[in-house]
Design an enzyme around this catalytic site. Structure first.
Site, PDB file in Angstrom:
ATOM      1  N   LEU A 132     -12.806  11.255  93.783  1.00  0.00           N
ATOM      2  CA  LEU A 132     -11.812  12.324  93.663  1.00  0.00           C
ATOM      3  C   LEU A 132     -10.461  11.807  94.156  1.00  0.00           C
ATOM      4  O   LEU A 132      -9.795  12.404  94.986  1.00  0.00           O
ATOM      5  CB  LEU A 132     -12.274  13.565  94.452  1.00  0.00           C
ATOM      6  CG  LEU A 132     -11.477  14.858  94.246  1.00  0.00           C
ATOM      7  CD1 LEU A 132     -11.414  15.271  92.797  1.00  0.00           C
ATOM      8  CD2 LEU A 132     -12.035  15.984  95.103  1.00  0.00           C
ATOM      9  N   LEU A 179     -17.956  11.284  90.268  1.00  0.00           N
ATOM     10  CA  LEU A 179     -18.008  10.261  91.317  1.00  0.00           C
ATOM     11  C   LEU A 179     -16.582   9.804  91.587  1.00  0.00           C
ATOM     12  O   LEU A 179     -16.011   9.063  90.798  1.00  0.00           O
ATOM     13  CB  LEU A 179     -18.857   9.071  90.879  1.00  0.00           C
ATOM     14  CG  LEU A 179     -20.312   9.341  90.475  1.00  0.00           C
ATOM     15  CD1 LEU A 179     -21.023   8.023  90.158  1.00  0.00           C
ATOM     16  CD2 LEU A 179     -21.053  10.090  91.574  1.00  0.00           C
ATOM     17  N   LYS A 219     -12.672  -0.227  84.009  1.00  0.00           N
ATOM     18  CA  LYS A 219     -12.539  -1.408  83.132  1.00  0.00           C
ATOM     19  C   LYS A 219     -13.251  -2.626  83.707  1.00  0.00           C
ATOM     20  O   LYS A 219     -13.771  -3.455  82.969  1.00  0.00           O
ATOM     21  CB  LYS A 219     -11.071  -1.746  82.899  1.00  0.00           C
ATOM     22  CG  LYS A 219     -10.383  -2.252  84.142  1.00  0.00           C
ATOM     23  CD  LYS A 219      -8.922  -1.944  84.191  1.00  0.00           C
ATOM     24  CE  LYS A 219      -8.419  -2.055  85.617  1.00  0.00           C
ATOM     25  NZ  LYS A 219      -8.302  -0.788  86.314  1.00  0.00           N
ATOM     26  N   LYS A 279      -9.289  -5.781  80.325  1.00  0.00           N
ATOM     27  CA  LYS A 279      -9.042  -4.849  79.223  1.00  0.00           C
ATOM     28  C   LYS A 279      -9.102  -5.563  77.874  1.00  0.00           C
ATOM     29  O   LYS A 279      -9.619  -5.021  76.902  1.00  0.00           O
ATOM     30  CB  LYS A 279      -7.683  -4.172  79.424  1.00  0.00           C
ATOM     31  CG  LYS A 279      -7.712  -3.215  80.628  1.00  0.00           C
ATOM     32  CD  LYS A 279      -6.307  -2.848  81.080  1.00  0.00           C
ATOM     33  CE  LYS A 279      -6.329  -1.865  82.241  1.00  0.00           C
ATOM     34  NZ  LYS A 279      -4.989  -1.733  82.843  1.00  0.00           N
ATOM     35  N   GLU A 333     -13.101   5.508  77.157  1.00  0.00           N
ATOM     36  CA  GLU A 333     -11.744   5.489  76.578  1.00  0.00           C
ATOM     37  C   GLU A 333     -10.681   5.219  77.633  1.00  0.00           C
ATOM     38  O   GLU A 333      -9.691   4.525  77.375  1.00  0.00           O
ATOM     39  CB  GLU A 333     -11.458   6.836  75.890  1.00  0.00           C
ATOM     40  CG  GLU A 333     -10.120   6.934  75.199  1.00  0.00           C
ATOM     41  CD  GLU A 333     -10.012   5.988  74.011  1.00  0.00           C
ATOM     42  OE1 GLU A 333     -10.607   6.266  72.973  1.00  0.00           O
ATOM     43  OE2 GLU A 333      -9.322   4.956  74.142  1.00  0.00           O
ATOM     44  N   GLU A 372      -0.194  -2.544  93.859  1.00  0.00           N
ATOM     45  CA  GLU A 372      -1.030  -2.466  95.057  1.00  0.00           C
ATOM     46  C   GLU A 372      -0.441  -3.360  96.152  1.00  0.00           C
ATOM     47  O   GLU A 372       0.326  -4.277  95.874  1.00  0.00           O
ATOM     48  CB  GLU A 372      -2.444  -3.002  94.739  1.00  0.00           C
ATOM     49  CG  GLU A 372      -3.054  -2.481  93.471  1.00  0.00           C
ATOM     50  CD  GLU A 372      -3.928  -1.262  93.708  1.00  0.00           C
ATOM     51  OE1 GLU A 372      -4.265  -0.996  94.882  1.00  0.00           O
ATOM     52  OE2 GLU A 372      -4.249  -0.562  92.743  1.00  0.00           O
ATOM     53  N   THR A 397      -6.800   9.861  92.576  1.00  0.00           N
ATOM     54  CA  THR A 397      -5.767  10.314  91.648  1.00  0.00           C
ATOM     55  C   THR A 397      -6.364  10.784  90.323  1.00  0.00           C
ATOM     56  O   THR A 397      -6.123  11.908  89.883  1.00  0.00           O
ATOM     57  CB  THR A 397      -4.792   9.150  91.358  1.00  0.00           C
ATOM     58  OG1 THR A 397      -4.384   8.605  92.611  1.00  0.00           O
ATOM     59  CG2 THR A 397      -3.588   9.617  90.592  1.00  0.00           C
ATOM     60  N   ILE A 410      -3.828   6.323  75.925  1.00  0.00           N
ATOM     61  CA  ILE A 410      -3.796   5.945  74.507  1.00  0.00           C
ATOM     62  C   ILE A 410      -5.231   5.848  73.991  1.00  0.00           C
ATOM     63  O   ILE A 410      -6.012   5.076  74.530  1.00  0.00           O
ATOM     64  CB  ILE A 410      -3.100   4.576  74.305  1.00  0.00           C
ATOM     65  CG1 ILE A 410      -1.747   4.528  75.024  1.00  0.00           C
ATOM     66  CG2 ILE A 410      -2.955   4.266  72.822  1.00  0.00           C
ATOM     67  CD1 ILE A 410      -1.116   3.127  75.040  1.00  0.00           C
ATOM     68  N   VAL A 438      -9.128   1.421  79.137  1.00  0.00           N
ATOM     69  CA  VAL A 438      -8.053   0.584  78.588  1.00  0.00           C
ATOM     70  C   VAL A 438      -6.873   1.459  78.180  1.00  0.00           C
ATOM     71  O   VAL A 438      -7.048   2.443  77.457  1.00  0.00           O
ATOM     72  CB  VAL A 438      -8.521  -0.209  77.348  1.00  0.00           C
ATOM     73  CG1 VAL A 438      -7.402  -1.108  76.828  1.00  0.00           C
ATOM     74  CG2 VAL A 438      -9.747  -1.043  77.672  1.00  0.00           C
TER      75      VAL A 438
END
Lengths: 429, 429
Positions: A11, A9, A105, A205, A129, A190, A13, A136, A132
């Site tokens: 496409l 769902l 998030k 986060k 994963e 932004e 970046t 990492i 956040v």
């Protein structure tokens, strides 16, 4: 094993990065999970857009429901963003027994517990994963790496935009407005930067990290938030002069089973590992009762780092599929949430005051601190270059937030104080 | 679920930490795995020793076989160290269907693939998070967090003793011998420090990290090793003057499916995140093709950090027990190992020469570099304070190890060179 089919769902970046990794590392992924992973269908906003990866046009649809309702699809990867509508998509996907990997998030911070409960009911995985700190693997680390420990403190630089801005301000002595403009031109911020610069993105986060670290349901409303839009280059100059760097830190602490979570611009000692995390990089510092101090550093955003985390989650889903254990490994937060009251939250503060330049002012001010039991680590009074007032720079010892707030309220009433110019949390350890 | 019973081999520093965490965090662990974890039996060297944790004397035995052969025991936690005998214990435990958690880097570096093969055959788990970098969950990170990515470089400060020594030498200008003595007095270095200071301990850890990061069976013999015992305070002064810190770095790289792994004292740029990892702390820097630069930082040794990793592994074993999937999630290295030949290993070098102080020497020396196609980034010639020779300090551009070795060989023959004083790898990125 037959191919595992993925519905994507979004496409943009990150979605493009997911396609790149799934296709580019196909052989490696296959070697690990024992079956091909195929991106079967992709919901996009426009099927006409020119893309930087080659995609079979037949896989594209502008209708997310078409992806979600496709009975062939095993896993939904959600990288479209959004909250209410996206939540509906994901709930429906889970209802249909599809596993979900998301980078969202906002959604996880607001509706994570509902989605995870539905996932458990349907024996599906929901992994996040990438939500956040981008690349990492901090969520895995908190769930698995530190499963044995009691986390007492998490401090995170979890928003790349604000860290870029503060780094530039610190390194180049530039103003907030100039650097924000530059960040927008570079695509690091932004056009409406509110969510980043006002700390909301970081707060979301931190709610996720707090939930995992403290094993209790932290909600967004539990996080007190202050952004960086009022940080001036003078503040940063003061910070550096005193041996600190200014960072937008998410800080979550737990003591005696009571937690507190906040996001605010914070002065952190220059020798702390977080102080040298610069630019768009993220880092999460975790202090565990047994493990002591640890820190996890890497790219917090961007196409490929974020996609790395998403595809790692996808690999985890497929391994679970193979073992037939999806949805069975979720840790539901098992602790009752107890928020720490402000009279039990202690930290140091920096405060910069503009005051009348006359005798007795400092005595009046220090008297207020004494009244509320806030003791002072250092006090410097100096003439202000630009106007007839004097400046007073104070660093307090650790004081309760409740008492320090009373000091600030009292200052509002004090005639000799022209202006409470700046107030920052200070982290020495 | 009925209690999971653990047999502990060894009750030294780390074993004591394991007991402390399993007992102190019993409730938290139970909430996560759904059953009590009980330490049932402990093999010790002496049952009379006074311990810092309270242990029921009936649980102690001086015979490890008694623990391994106890049919009640589900999981063996090995923290006794040693290689050949310990390997026998673990193989027998696996043979009997017991899962194994170990902190034993020596064993895993030397016999890991044999133990993991036996574990797979018997559908048992063998976990060893604590064997590298103590409390930092780097093994999980490489296996799961970066399952989607191709790792191109791993650099690790994975030995606390040598990092403590180099940090002290750097920060206090102290000599290697003095700091080693001090480290021994503080218990940071063994009375026979060879394994640490000669890089063997780090080499074992790098073999483990290389195996996981590159998904191929790296053996200890594949690691070229140089320790820190010949690093002088003068070398460190030079390094700092040039903008570097001296660190004992494990460096593993992969390009075009060819790998190379080494441990050596390395000059690393002061702004690199590894450069500020000081004292007994460890850190592993991982560069992935997609994720970019990441770093994982924390305590590399010590009772509680190491025990954190062991008990986290224990939690993973118990979760698998609950799901009935032990031994089914192991990733067997699936790539054929191809070692990079030295003419394809490129890096920068620092070289300090003592030479005759007369005309034409520099020309002769630079001619040798040119002959083997090693180009120079900087050359400084200066009189030597202490003797009639001159000193020449050279930093090369990236050159193949093969060619650079030829330069050094040629230098051995050159009459004007009194002594090749120091040679170090240089990492600029």
């Amino acid at each position: 094993m037959k191919p595992v089919k993925v519905g994507l769902l979004g496409l943009g970046t990150v979605g493009t990065g997911v396609v790149r990794i799934v296709e580019g590392n196909q052989q490696d992924l296959n070697s690990q999970v024992g079956s091909p992973i195929v991106i079967e269908k992709i919901a996009v906003r426009s099927t006409d857009k020119v893309r930087s990866v080659e995609i079979d046009a037949a896989k594209l649809t502008i209708d997310p429901w078409e992806v979600i309702r496709d009975p062939e699809i095993d896993v939904i990867v959600e990288v479209m963003g959004g909250i209410d509508q996206t939540k509906e998509y994901i709930l429906e996907a889970l209802e249909r027994g599809k596993h979900v990997v998301t980078a969202n998030k906002d959604l996880m911070a607001l509706h994570g517990s509902e989605l995870l409960a539905k996932a458990q009911e349907k024996q599906c995985d929901v992994f996040y994963e990438a939500s956040v700190a981008g690349g990492i693997p901090i969520i895995r680390t908190l769930i698995e790496g530190f499963s044995s420990d009691r986390i007492v403190k998490i401090m995170g630089i979890v928003n790349g935009t604000t860290n870029y801005i503060l780094t530039k301000m610190s390194q180049e002595g530039a103003s907030y407005e100039d650097v924000l403009k530059e960040a927008q031109d570079l695509g690091y911020a932004e056009s409406d930067p509110t969510s980043d610069v006002e700390g909301l993105d970081a707060a979301r986060k931190m709610a996720i990290l707090g939930t995992l670290g403290f094993r209790t349901n932290v909600e967004l409303d539990d996080v007190t938030v202050q952004g960086i839009s009022s940080v001036t280059k003078e503040d940063i100059t003061y910070a550096r002069k005193l041996g600190y760097e200014m960072k937008l830190l998410g800080i979550a602490t737990s003591s005696n089973e009571h937690i507190t979570i906040s996001v605010q611009p914070t002065m952190i000692k220059q020798n702390h590992p977080l102080a040298s995390v610069n630019g768009v990089f993220n880092a999460v510092y975790v202090h565990g009762e047994a493990v002591g101090e640890t820190m996890f550093y890497g790219a917090g955003a961007g196409e490929m780092p974020t996609a790395t985390s998403i595809v790692a989650d996808l690999v985890a889903v497929v391994k679970n599929l193979k073992l037939g254990v999806n949805g069975l490994k979720a840790i539901v937060p098992y602790k009752t949430k107890k928020l720490q009251s402000t009279d039990q939250v202690f930290y140091k503060n920096f405060i910069l005051l503009h005051v009348d330049d006359k005798a007795g002012v400092l005595a009046q001010i220090t008297q207020v601190f004494a009244e509320y039991d806030v003791s002072l680590a250092s006090v410097v009074q100096q003439p202000n270059e630009h106007n007839p007032d004097a400046e007073i720079v104070i660093i307090t010892h650790r004081a309760s937030k409740a008492n320090f707030d009373k000091v600030l309220q009292h200052f509002e009433q004090l005639d000799v104080i022209q202006r409470i110019k700046s107030v920052y949390r200070v982290e020495d350890i």
